[in-house]
Motif scaffolding. Structure first.
Motif, mmCIF file in Angstrom:
data_model
loop_
_atom_site.group_PDB
_atom_site.id
_atom_site.type_symbol
_atom_site.label_atom_id
_atom_site.label_comp_id
_atom_site.label_asym_id
_atom_site.label_seq_id
_atom_site.Cartn_x
_atom_site.Cartn_y
_atom_site.Cartn_z
ATOM 1 N N PHE A 173 0.826 -1.208 0.000
ATOM 2 C CA PHE A 173 0.000 0.000 0.000
ATOM 3 C C PHE A 173 0.861 1.259 0.000
ATOM 4 O O PHE A 173 0.613 2.191 -0.768
ATOM 5 C CB PHE A 173 -0.930 0.000 1.210
ATOM 6 N N THR A 174 1.885 1.307 0.861
ATOM 7 C CA THR A 174 2.733 2.495 0.895
ATOM 8 C C THR A 174 3.538 2.636 -0.401
ATOM 9 O O THR A 174 3.779 3.751 -0.866
ATOM 10 C CB THR A 174 3.681 2.467 2.105
ATOM 11 N N GLY A 175 3.950 1.511 -0.980
ATOM 12 C CA GLY A 175 4.641 1.570 -2.272
ATOM 13 C C GLY A 175 3.731 2.086 -3.369
ATOM 14 O O GLY A 175 4.138 2.906 -4.203
ATOM 15 N N LEU A 176 2.485 1.611 -3.385
ATOM 16 C CA LEU A 176 1.506 2.070 -4.368
ATOM 17 C C LEU A 176 1.239 3.561 -4.213
ATOM 18 O O LEU A 176 1.164 4.297 -5.203
ATOM 19 C CB LEU A 176 0.215 1.275 -4.220
ATOM 20 N N CYS A 177 1.113 4.007 -2.978
ATOM 21 C CA CYS A 177 0.850 5.432 -2.740
ATOM 22 C C CYS A 177 2.037 6.287 -3.170
ATOM 23 O O CYS A 177 1.856 7.381 -3.703
ATOM 24 C CB CYS A 177 0.524 5.669 -1.264
ATOM 25 N N LEU A 200 4.586 20.871 -0.454
ATOM 26 C CA LEU A 200 4.607 19.639 -1.249
ATOM 27 C C LEU A 200 3.235 18.998 -1.352
ATOM 28 O O LEU A 200 3.031 18.101 -2.183
ATOM 29 C CB LEU A 200 5.597 18.646 -0.633
ATOM 30 N N THR A 201 2.314 19.398 -0.491
ATOM 31 C CA THR A 201 0.943 18.882 -0.507
ATOM 32 C C THR A 201 -0.018 20.047 -0.332
ATOM 33 O O THR A 201 0.384 21.190 -0.069
ATOM 34 C CB THR A 201 0.715 17.853 0.619
ATOM 35 N N ASN A 202 -1.305 19.743 -0.430
ATOM 36 C CA ASN A 202 -2.340 20.766 -0.317
ATOM 37 C C ASN A 202 -3.024 20.700 1.043
ATOM 38 O O ASN A 202 -2.655 19.898 1.906
ATOM 39 C CB ASN A 202 -3.353 20.592 -1.454
ATOM 40 N N ILE A 203 -4.075 21.508 1.213
ATOM 41 C CA ILE A 203 -4.699 21.663 2.520
ATOM 42 C C ILE A 203 -5.387 20.386 2.996
ATOM 43 O O ILE A 203 -5.462 20.135 4.206
ATOM 44 C CB ILE A 203 -5.687 22.852 2.503
ATOM 45 N N PHE A 241 -2.200 3.715 6.980
ATOM 46 C CA PHE A 241 -3.073 3.573 5.815
ATOM 47 C C PHE A 241 -3.763 4.897 5.508
ATOM 48 O O PHE A 241 -3.852 5.311 4.337
ATOM 49 C CB PHE A 241 -4.120 2.483 6.072
ATOM 50 N N ALA A 242 -4.264 5.575 6.545
ATOM 51 C CA ALA A 242 -5.002 6.822 6.341
ATOM 52 C C ALA A 242 -4.098 7.931 5.816
ATOM 53 O O ALA A 242 -4.468 8.653 4.872
ATOM 54 C CB ALA A 242 -5.661 7.247 7.650
ATOM 55 N N LEU A 264 -2.804 11.276 1.309
ATOM 56 C CA LEU A 264 -1.764 11.887 0.489
ATOM 57 C C LEU A 264 -2.086 11.728 -0.990
ATOM 58 O O LEU A 264 -1.997 12.688 -1.789
ATOM 59 C CB LEU A 264 -0.405 11.246 0.797
ATOM 60 N N VAL A 265 -2.464 10.517 -1.394
ATOM 61 C CA VAL A 265 -2.796 10.268 -2.802
ATOM 62 C C VAL A 265 -4.020 11.078 -3.213
ATOM 63 O O VAL A 265 -4.027 11.703 -4.269
ATOM 64 C CB VAL A 265 -3.024 8.771 -3.046
ATOM 65 N N ALA A 266 -5.048 11.084 -2.356
ATOM 66 C CA ALA A 266 -6.253 11.858 -2.667
ATOM 67 C C ALA A 266 -5.918 13.338 -2.820
ATOM 68 O O ALA A 266 -6.420 14.022 -3.724
ATOM 69 C CB ALA A 266 -7.287 11.657 -1.570
ATOM 70 N N ASP A 267 -5.070 13.837 -1.934
ATOM 71 C CA ASP A 267 -4.668 15.237 -1.985
ATOM 72 C C ASP A 267 -3.933 15.559 -3.286
ATOM 73 O O ASP A 267 -4.187 16.585 -3.925
ATOM 74 C CB ASP A 267 -3.780 15.532 -0.788
#
Length: 303
Positions: free
Chosen positions: A33-37, A240-243, A289-290, A295-298
């Protein structure tokens, strides 16, 4: 490299479920999962077949690490209740089969990653397998209570591998994800070892609760949760990421720190202590997991 002799009965014929068990499927789930993300969070588009191949190689590499770990630690597993039914200590498989299976998976995953994806991802995958087997399993596990601290790096490589598979390079965000998993591993694993420390004591493994006691371990759980939370939140202020990720990482990490504080305040032989430790251990899995899922959703939704 050789493992200590294992006092076990002659092995019975193993079936596919025993070989699957060698790969530690539960651990593999989080690794994959972390690799996929890491792959999905990368700012590039990767062909679906290449992406699938990369994740498959990460999974097989993780399975190789698990199999070689079980091969080497069969003499420990036979003494611990939670591991006595594994294929080797239970006598369902001979050690040579486990060794050959693990080596085949390791070599196959690295070669396939190098030929089908890219050499950087293959090199990091190879380092992660060797680190888990040689540094953690062979060198650290039986020698120092800091085994899980240093050895935790092995489980932190998948986001780097996924990112490298997609981009062919490494940048700051995957390095921070590596740091997050690296710092998450001690409180996660020590929370588990606190309520199974009798197993480690019986096997003679110098886990921190066995060597330093429960009180010192509980304090370390809390102390490690602080830089872990910082590593989780840092991608947002660095731009590097959003809100979405920023707010979620603050809330999720804040709750982790609160649960770790409850563990730190627990008493040595208190029934509430075991509840606090189990609560943190369960939440720590959900937390990772969350964090990675958000992170991916963001990155995908707010890009």
């Amino acid at each position: 490299m050789s493992s200590p002799a294992v006092p076990m009965s002659p092995a019975l014929p193993a079936d596919w479920r025993d070989f699957l068990a060698l790969t530690k499927p539960r651990v593999m789930t989080l690794v994959v999962f972390t690799g996929l993300c890491g792959l999905l969070a990368a700012p590039v588009h990767i062909h679906p077949v290449i992406a699938f191949t990369a994740i498959l190689c990460i999974a097989i590499g993780a399975g190789a690490s698990g199999a070689l770990n079980m091969w080497y630690e069969a003499d420990l597993d036979v003494h611990m209740k939670r591991t006595q039914n594994r294929p080797l200590p239970a006598g369902r498989m001979d050690r040579q089969s486990a060794l050959h299976f693990g080596v085949a998976l390791a070599v196959g995953s690295v070669l396939t990653m190098g030929l089908a994806v890219n050499l950087l991802a293959a090199a990091i995958l190879a380092v992660s397998i060797l680190f888990y087997v040689l540094v953690y399993t062979v060198w650290l596990k039986r020698r120092t209570p800091q085994n899980i601290v240093i050895g935790g790096a092995a489980g932190a490589f998948p986001p780097l591998i996924g990112w490298a598979a997609a981009t062919g390079q490494i940048s700051l965000l995957p390095v921070l994800l590596f740091a997050l998993v690296f710092l998450w591993t001690p409180p996660h694993f020590w929370a588990l070892s606190l309520f199974v420390r009798s197993d480690y004591a019986a096997a003679g493994v110098p886990m921190l609760p066995v060597v330093a006691g429960a009180g010192a371990t509980r304090r370390q759980v809390f102390l490690y949760s602080l830089p872990m939370a910082a590593a989780a939140i840092l991608p947002w202020p660095l731009g590097l990421t959003n809100i979405l990720y920023g707010v979620a990482s603050i809330l999720l990490s804040g709750w982790f720190v609160l649960l770790a504080a409850r563990v730190a305040r627990s008493r040595e032989a208190d029934q509430a202590a075991m509840k606090a430790e189990r609560a943190l251990f369960k939440y720590s899995v959900l937390y990772l997991f969350a964090i990675f899922g958000i992170l991916v959703a963001d990155r995908v939704l707010l890009a």
